[in-house]
Enzyme design. Structure first.
Site, PDB file in Angstrom:
ATOM      1  N   HIS A   1      -3.012  -2.158  -6.806  1.00 28.69           N
ATOM      2  CA  HIS A   1      -4.088  -2.674  -5.958  1.00 28.69           C
ATOM      3  C   HIS A   1      -4.513  -1.590  -4.960  1.00 28.69           C
ATOM      4  O   HIS A   1      -5.699  -1.309  -4.802  1.00 28.69           O
ATOM      5  CB  HIS A   1      -3.604  -3.915  -5.225  1.00 28.69           C
ATOM      6  CG  HIS A   1      -4.601  -4.491  -4.277  1.00 28.69           C
ATOM      7  ND1 HIS A   1      -5.741  -5.149  -4.697  1.00 28.69           N
ATOM      8  CD2 HIS A   1      -4.651  -4.495  -2.922  1.00 28.69           C
ATOM      9  CE1 HIS A   1      -6.435  -5.540  -3.650  1.00 28.69           C
ATOM     10  NE2 HIS A   1      -5.809  -5.148  -2.557  1.00 28.69           N
TER      11      HIS A   1
ATOM     12  N   ARG B   1      -7.786  -3.694 -13.722  1.00 27.08           N
ATOM     13  CA  ARG B   1      -7.252  -2.681 -12.810  1.00 27.08           C
ATOM     14  C   ARG B   1      -6.008  -2.077 -13.448  1.00 27.08           C
ATOM     15  O   ARG B   1      -4.961  -2.690 -13.502  1.00 27.08           O
ATOM     16  CB  ARG B   1      -6.913  -3.316 -11.451  1.00 27.08           C
ATOM     17  CG  ARG B   1      -6.067  -2.417 -10.568  1.00 27.08           C
ATOM     18  CD  ARG B   1      -5.949  -2.927  -9.157  1.00 27.08           C
ATOM     19  NE  ARG B   1      -5.413  -4.261  -9.006  1.00 27.08           N
ATOM     20  CZ  ARG B   1      -4.112  -4.582  -9.018  1.00 27.08           C
ATOM     21  NH1 ARG B   1      -3.199  -3.667  -9.256  1.00 27.08           N
ATOM     22  NH2 ARG B   1      -3.722  -5.821  -8.828  1.00 27.08           N
TER      23      ARG B   1
ATOM     24  N   TYR C   1       5.014  -7.394 -10.675  1.00 26.45           N
ATOM     25  CA  TYR C   1       4.384  -8.668 -11.012  1.00 26.45           C
ATOM     26  C   TYR C   1       3.571  -8.643 -12.301  1.00 26.45           C
ATOM     27  O   TYR C   1       3.098  -9.683 -12.751  1.00 26.45           O
ATOM     28  CB  TYR C   1       3.467  -9.127  -9.856  1.00 26.45           C
ATOM     29  CG  TYR C   1       2.400  -8.140  -9.454  1.00 26.45           C
ATOM     30  CD1 TYR C   1       1.217  -8.007 -10.178  1.00 26.45           C
ATOM     31  CD2 TYR C   1       2.573  -7.320  -8.341  1.00 26.45           C
ATOM     32  CE1 TYR C   1       0.243  -7.108  -9.807  1.00 26.45           C
ATOM     33  CE2 TYR C   1       1.598  -6.409  -7.953  1.00 26.45           C
ATOM     34  CZ  TYR C   1       0.433  -6.308  -8.680  1.00 26.45           C
ATOM     35  OH  TYR C   1      -0.531  -5.409  -8.317  1.00 26.45           O
TER      36      TYR C   1
END
Length: 370
Positions: A270, A266, A279
């Protein structure tokens, strides 16, 4: 140890444990297991898959832009996952029925979605998203993993009807830890249901890396349920196409369910409510940029003399045109009056519903006075 039971370590990385046909540089690698399933995919057909992936990426970027401009409530990007979605979806037969998660924009595109279909749900308009019977695609599912149960139930219905079709369900790596997915595989295996499970392992379940969920390939979980599995390079559109044909052949022939893990990445957040910079290491992102699924197909086509700058520009122009149609459809949607949410809830009105309507009307009027 087999690839499905080998721990993922620096010596045995994700990509070393996957089946592939096109390498990251676009060169073709012989694959005795997968090659027979794409023997009929010539350069013209591969150009079509390339076109689909380019269009998908443009639609995806337009969706992000529309959300940032306040036209959509949310958008779930699929940048980087174009090969995993287009390859598997284009291998489907028109009669097959798909049960997606919330990220399968490419599956919708491959199944013939119209411009407004991509944004209607994210805008919160009447009519949800599209006609499931027309696209042979169920409504996009927000509840993680729930669509796998829907797919297995549908597949059991296929058995009951004696129909010649397959149910296909898509989910992410994070969903494999959900009870729904595991329960779906129990039922599918127990009843020999004609269903294909497609796990798009994009390495991140929101902010949690896949390594925290499993130190072993996710495709290794399926055989524990008695379901054969295949782990492929999800950034290789030929490999994902071949894997789906293998899985469909297995399920349609009465041998029961099959499982595919497409190892991809990805590239974006998200959803548009997420900030992956909090993160995710930039170096990791950069390493996956070098494995871009669109670039590798373009490199292969250019090396074969099957595409040039003029044709690439024409494909991008087509993609821009479809993005404009999508934007126009979004901006042209007429949102129904808030109180209309009570219309059609029951065949006949009743006092409880009228009370709720009055209370909601009073709530809305408070904002009109401000």
């Amino acid at each position: 140890m087999s690839p499905h039971t080998t721990p993922i370590t620096e010596a045995a990385s994700d990509l070393e444990l996957t089946e592939r046909i096109l390498a990251a540089d676009g060169s073709r690698t012989p694959n005795p297991r997968l090659d027979p399933y794409v023997a009929d995919i010539d350069l013209d057909a591969l150009r079509g898959l390339y076109r689909d992936m380019v269009v998908l990426r443009r639609i995806d970027s337009e969706g992000v832009a529309l959300q940032r401009q306040g036209q959509l409530g949310l958008w779930a990007p699929c940048n980087g996952q174009e090969a995993a979605q287009i390859g598997t979806a284009r291998a489907l037969d028109a009669r097959d029925f798909v049960f997606p998660s919330y990220r399968e924009t490419g599956v919708m595109l491959a199944r013939g979605a119209k411009a407004g279909d991509f944004v209607r749900m994210w805008r919160g308009e009447e009519g949800a998203a599209f006609d499931p019977n027309e696209l042979r695609v169920g409504p996009m599912q927000i509840i993680i993993g729930a669509q796998t149960l829907h797919a297995v139930g549908y597949a059991m219905g296929i058995q009951h009807d004696g129909a010649d079709e397959v149910a296909v369900t898509y989910f992410g790596d994070g969903a494999t830890s959900q009870g729904d997915v595991n329960e779906a595989m129990v039922f599918a295996s127990s009843y020999g249901a004609p269903v294909v499970f497609v796990c798009q392992n994009n390495h991140w379940a929101i902010s949690e890396p896949v390594g925290l969920q499993s130190q072993f390939p996710l495709a290794g979980r399926a055989p524990g349920f008695g379901i054969p599995s295949l782990r492929v390079d999800g950034n290789d559109v030929l490999a994902t196409y071949a894997a789906m044909r293998w899985a469909l052949e297995h399920a349609r022939s009465g041998k029961g369910p099959a499982y595919i893990e497409t190892v991809t990445y990805r590239m974006g957040p998200h959803t548009t409510a997420d900030d992956p910079k909090r993160y995710r290491d930039e170096a990791e992102l950069e390493s996956w940029r070098r494995r871009d699924p669109i670039s590798r197909v373009e490199a292969h086509l250019r090396a074969a003399g099957a595409i040039d700058d003029e044709r690439v520009a024409a494909i991008h122009a087509e993609a821009d045109g479809l993005a404009r149609e999508m934007r126009a459809a979004c901006l042209g949607m007429v949102t129904r009056a808030p109180l209309a949410v009570f219309d059609g809830v029951y065949a006949e009105p009743h006092s409880g519903l009228e009370r709720q309507r009055s209370e909601y009307a009073a709530y809305l009027s408070a904002y009109e006075e401000v």
